[in-house]
Every structure is written in C-alpha cells, then in structure tokens.
Motif scaffolding. Sequence first.
Motif, PDB file in Angstrom:
ATOM      1  N   TYR A  25       0.843  -1.194   0.000  1.00 23.66           N
ATOM      2  CA  TYR A  25       0.000   0.000   0.000  1.00 23.66           C
ATOM      3  C   TYR A  25       0.881   1.247   0.000  1.00 23.66           C
ATOM      4  CZ  TYR A  25      -3.271  -3.550   1.604  1.00 23.66           C
ATOM      5  OH  TYR A  25      -4.026  -4.698   1.721  1.00 23.66           O
ATOM      6  N   PRO A  26       0.649   2.171  -0.918  1.00 24.04           N
ATOM      7  CA  PRO A  26       1.424   3.415  -0.933  1.00 24.04           C
ATOM      8  C   PRO A  26       0.965   4.365   0.163  1.00 24.04           C
ATOM      9  CG  PRO A  26      -0.223   3.470  -2.672  1.00 24.04           C
ATOM     10  CD  PRO A  26      -0.304   2.100  -2.051  1.00 24.04           C
ATOM     11  N   GLY A  27       1.927   5.055   0.757  1.00 28.37           N
ATOM     12  CA  GLY A  27       1.584   6.143   1.662  1.00 28.37           C
ATOM     13  C   GLY A  27       1.155   5.774   3.055  1.00 28.37           C
ATOM     14  N   LEU A  28       1.071   4.482   3.385  1.00 25.96           N
ATOM     15  CA  LEU A  28       0.723   4.100   4.747  1.00 25.96           C
ATOM     16  C   LEU A  28       2.002   4.023   5.582  1.00 25.96           C
ATOM     17  CD1 LEU A  28      -2.129   1.486   4.181  1.00 25.96           C
ATOM     18  CD2 LEU A  28      -2.265   3.981   4.422  1.00 25.96           C
ATOM     19  N   TRP A  29       1.914   3.449   6.773  1.00 26.29           N
ATOM     20  CA  TRP A  29       3.075   3.440   7.659  1.00 26.29           C
ATOM     21  C   TRP A  29       3.201   2.084   8.320  1.00 26.29           C
ATOM     22  CZ3 TRP A  29      -0.922   6.928   7.689  1.00 26.29           C
ATOM     23  CH2 TRP A  29      -1.965   6.657   8.588  1.00 26.29           C
ATOM     24  N   HIS A  30       4.274   1.930   9.049  1.00 30.36           N
ATOM     25  CA  HIS A  30       4.594   0.657   9.680  1.00 30.36           C
ATOM     26  C   HIS A  30       3.461   0.187  10.587  1.00 30.36           C
ATOM     27  CE1 HIS A  30       7.002  -2.469  11.503  1.00 30.36           C
ATOM     28  NE2 HIS A  30       6.711  -1.995  12.706  1.00 30.36           N
ATOM     29  N   ALA A  31       3.147  -1.106  10.487  1.00 26.62           N
ATOM     30  CA  ALA A  31       2.159  -1.762  11.360  1.00 26.62           C
ATOM     31  C   ALA A  31       0.797  -1.087  11.290  1.00 26.62           C
ATOM     32  CB  ALA A  31       2.676  -1.810  12.798  1.00 26.62           C
ATOM     33  N   PHE A  32       0.406  -0.678  10.096  1.00 26.13           N
ATOM     34  CA  PHE A  32      -0.829   0.093   9.919  1.00 26.13           C
ATOM     35  C   PHE A  32      -2.090  -0.683  10.262  1.00 26.13           C
ATOM     36  CE2 PHE A  32       0.630  -1.603   5.833  1.00 26.13           C
ATOM     37  CZ  PHE A  32      -0.448  -2.393   5.445  1.00 26.13           C
ATOM     38  N   ILE A  33      -2.048  -2.004  10.188  1.00 24.01           N
ATOM     39  CA  ILE A  33      -3.278  -2.777  10.356  1.00 24.01           C
ATOM     40  C   ILE A  33      -3.874  -2.611  11.753  1.00 24.01           C
ATOM     41  CG2 ILE A  33      -2.325  -4.983  11.202  1.00 24.01           C
ATOM     42  CD1 ILE A  33      -4.950  -4.480   8.392  1.00 24.01           C
ATOM     43  N   MET A  34      -3.042  -2.216  12.732  1.00 27.35           N
ATOM     44  CA  MET A  34      -3.568  -2.081  14.097  1.00 27.35           C
ATOM     45  C   MET A  34      -4.202  -0.713  14.346  1.00 27.35           C
ATOM     46  SD  MET A  34      -0.194  -1.673  16.491  1.00 27.35           S
ATOM     47  CE  MET A  34       0.846  -0.216  16.392  1.00 27.35           C
ATOM     48  N   SER A  35      -4.402   0.081  13.290  1.00 32.16           N
ATOM     49  CA  SER A  35      -4.989   1.419  13.438  1.00 32.16           C
ATOM     50  C   SER A  35      -6.285   1.556  12.643  1.00 32.16           C
ATOM     51  CB  SER A  35      -3.974   2.479  12.985  1.00 32.16           C
ATOM     52  OG  SER A  35      -2.797   2.414  13.748  1.00 32.16           O
ATOM     53  N   PRO A  36      -7.311   0.779  12.998  1.00 36.43           N
ATOM     54  CA  PRO A  36      -8.569   0.836  12.236  1.00 36.43           C
ATOM     55  C   PRO A  36      -9.285   2.166  12.369  1.00 36.43           C
ATOM     56  CG  PRO A  36      -8.865  -0.435  14.240  1.00 36.43           C
ATOM     57  CD  PRO A  36      -7.400  -0.158  14.125  1.00 36.43           C
ATOM     58  N   GLN A  37      -8.912   2.952  13.384  1.00 34.63           N
ATOM     59  CA  GLN A  37      -9.555   4.256  13.569  1.00 34.63           C
ATOM     60  C   GLN A  37      -9.155   5.255  12.488  1.00 34.63           C
ATOM     61  OE1 GLN A  37      -6.997   3.123  15.252  1.00 34.63           O
ATOM     62  NE2 GLN A  37      -5.549   4.747  15.769  1.00 34.63           N
ATOM     63  N   ASN A  38      -8.071   4.966  11.763  1.00 30.24           N
ATOM     64  CA  ASN A  38      -7.636   5.851  10.693  1.00 30.24           C
ATOM     65  C   ASN A  38      -8.462   5.571   9.441  1.00 30.24           C
ATOM     66  OD1 ASN A  38      -5.786   6.361   8.162  1.00 30.24           O
ATOM     67  ND2 ASN A  38      -4.974   7.664   9.784  1.00 30.24           N
ATOM     68  N   HIS A  39      -9.155   6.573   8.954  1.00 35.05           N
ATOM     69  CA  HIS A  39     -10.081   6.378   7.831  1.00 35.05           C
ATOM     70  C   HIS A  39      -9.369   5.835   6.602  1.00 35.05           C
ATOM     71  CE1 HIS A  39     -13.448   7.042   5.121  1.00 35.05           C
ATOM     72  NE2 HIS A  39     -12.628   7.703   4.323  1.00 35.05           N
ATOM     73  N   ARG A  40      -8.189   6.351   6.315  1.00 36.49           N
ATOM     74  CA  ARG A  40      -7.481   5.910   5.115  1.00 36.49           C
ATOM     75  C   ARG A  40      -7.099   4.440   5.207  1.00 36.49           C
ATOM     76  NH1 ARG A  40      -1.787   8.273   2.628  1.00 36.49           N
ATOM     77  NH2 ARG A  40      -1.762   6.906   0.808  1.00 36.49           N
ATOM     78  N   ILE A  41      -6.602   4.022   6.373  1.00 34.90           N
ATOM     79  CA  ILE A  41      -6.235   2.624   6.558  1.00 34.90           C
ATOM     80  C   ILE A  41      -7.461   1.731   6.446  1.00 34.90           C
ATOM     81  CG2 ILE A  41      -5.410   0.949   8.255  1.00 34.90           C
ATOM     82  CD1 ILE A  41      -3.473   3.149   9.233  1.00 34.90           C
ATOM     83  N   PHE A  42      -8.554   2.148   7.071  1.00 39.43           N
ATOM     84  CA  PHE A  42      -9.772   1.337   7.030  1.00 39.43           C
ATOM     85  C   PHE A  42     -10.296   1.227   5.603  1.00 39.43           C
ATOM     86  CE2 PHE A  42     -14.116   0.053   7.943  1.00 39.43           C
ATOM     87  CZ  PHE A  42     -13.925  -0.846   8.973  1.00 39.43           C
ATOM     88  N   LYS A  43     -10.132   2.273   4.833  1.00 41.33           N
ATOM     89  CA  LYS A  43     -10.629   2.280   3.459  1.00 41.33           C
ATOM     90  C   LYS A  43      -9.720   1.493   2.519  1.00 41.33           C
ATOM     91  CE  LYS A  43     -11.861   5.441  -0.325  1.00 41.33           C
ATOM     92  NZ  LYS A  43     -11.926   6.871  -0.753  1.00 41.33           N
TER      93      LYS A  43
END
Length: 311
Positions: A275-293
């Motif tokens: 995934y472009p533009g995300l960050w390390h260990a992003f899956i544990m941050s469902p509160q972030n709209h971009r990650i969830f989307k």
Amino acid sequence: MSIRDAFFRCYIRLSGYKPKIFTSAEKKKLIPKMIEANRKQDRDVLTSEKSFLQNLSVCSLTLPHCGAWLLTKEGNPSKKIIYYIHGGGFTGACTKERMRFISTMVNNLGFNVFSIDYRLAPEFPFPAALEDCLEGYRWLLKNYDAKDIVFVGESAGGNLAITLSMLVRDKALPLPRAVYANSAPTQFDEITGSYRRSSLKTDLVVTDTILENSEEVCFEKKDIKNPYLSPLYGHLDALPPITLSVSECECLFDDSLMFYGALKAAGNQATFLSYPGLWHAFIMSPQNHRIFKEAYPDFVAFLKKNLGEGK
C-alpha cells in the motif's frame, strides 16, 4: 500524512537528526531500565478503555510462562478463532495496548480473538516469545480445530506469526488455516534498499539503526540467521498459506517482498499486499479512515476466505 508525522519529518530535515546506535556498554546500562518498565506494565485487559470492552466477554488465561486472553462476543462463530500476536519490537506492548484493534476484529469484523502476552526482551530474549506463542497454540488446539484458526500479527508479531507456523510444522502439529503478517521483519542482518529509502524519510518508526540496536537486547548475534528468528533463511516448504501486507513507504518493505519471493520459490501459497503512503504496522490502526478504506477490505477478505463469514 498526519500533522504529527509532518512535524517530525520537518524537524528531522532541518535538524539533521540521526538515530543513535548503542554500544554494548550502553545497552548493558539500558537493559535493567527496560526490564523494570516491562515488569511494571499494566496488562489487565479489564482496565482497558470502556469503549473497547463494549459487548465483549473477556477470559483471562494462564499459560506455562505468560498470560493470555480470550475475547469473544455473542453471535460470533464460536468454533472459529483469530490467534493474534502483538508487535512491539519484541521488547514492549501487550494485549491491553492493542485493544482498539482487537475490539475491531471482535465487534466489527465478527471474529473471536485469542491474544497472548508473551515474555518480553531483554529480560527474556529469543526464543522465549516464540516458545510462549507455541504454548498458546497448544492451548488453542485443545479447544479448536486447526483448520478454524488463523494467525494474525503486526511488526514483531508478524514475525512471530510466521515463525510460529514454521515451528508448528517442524513439531508435526496440525497447521493453522492461514497466516496474516503485517509489516513483518523477516531477517535481521541486512540493511536493505527500503531501509535506505525510507529510514527517517517516510518511516519514522523503524529506522536503519534497528538491526544493530536489537543485538544483545532481543537476541544474540549468533542467532541472526536462525530461521525461527529470521524466517527468510529457513526451509519454507509445507507451510500454511501466508499473506504479507506492508507499506511501500516503510523500511521493512523489502523484508516482505523478499520473503514473498522465497515462499513462492518453495512452492507455498503466498499473497503480497502493498500500500502506498501508509506506515509501519498500519493494520492495528482501524480508527484511521485511510487505513480502514485502503487496507481493511483486503484484511476482511483474508478473514472471510479462511474463517468464513463473521457475525
């Protein structure tokens, strides 16, 4: 990019900041403080933020060397389970610190979760965490069919999810249905191209000092190529299907890419998600709209493929 990340990137660029590589003597001074902090850690899930506990039934479990938690919700499939292994660089974190993510899996995605508070380095260096993860899996096998268990982990937890599947295979135990490893380190002796591209530029969590700083704290130098620590160097045949997810902007991108290639070369089922533009260990941050989307549709698809529909 968050305001916080933008601030730190600006600070790093203007100040010329570089992370420190600790000497052996400095590590020896730091280790007692790290051990003390871990011993004082509050691991009681029942003291988590109330919103994370809403609708959940929480059961505390005792394994031979550590604690674990079973988190369930009425209406979720009772015979299916996510074995979640938290990250934290092998030196920190616990189930309680990941309750937002766990609550999302149980409440929103509809799958019960078993999570382990494995022993932490530096008090308990490699292979203590992996041994605890194996004990957790032995407990699960007494209560669930292996085909109804998936491993999920991020960062160091992703590494442990992978190496646990290798250890399970080598001990001739029933394999889990599948593994999902997010931002997992798969080797500890090479500063890859993605480290050089991303350290303190697009990755502010993992930097190119982490390998040297982990030696003598998380593991001994002689274990750097031990396949139960660096799975890239192990025998990778006959493993369960493994999904690797990673940000294109993080230092560990090449670790996932190289491991994906090695899995395929060994004839395993493997999926590589970047995934472009995300960050390390992003899956544990469902509160972030971009990650969830962007990332969660693939994560949900993984769970549905291997555990069926949730609630």
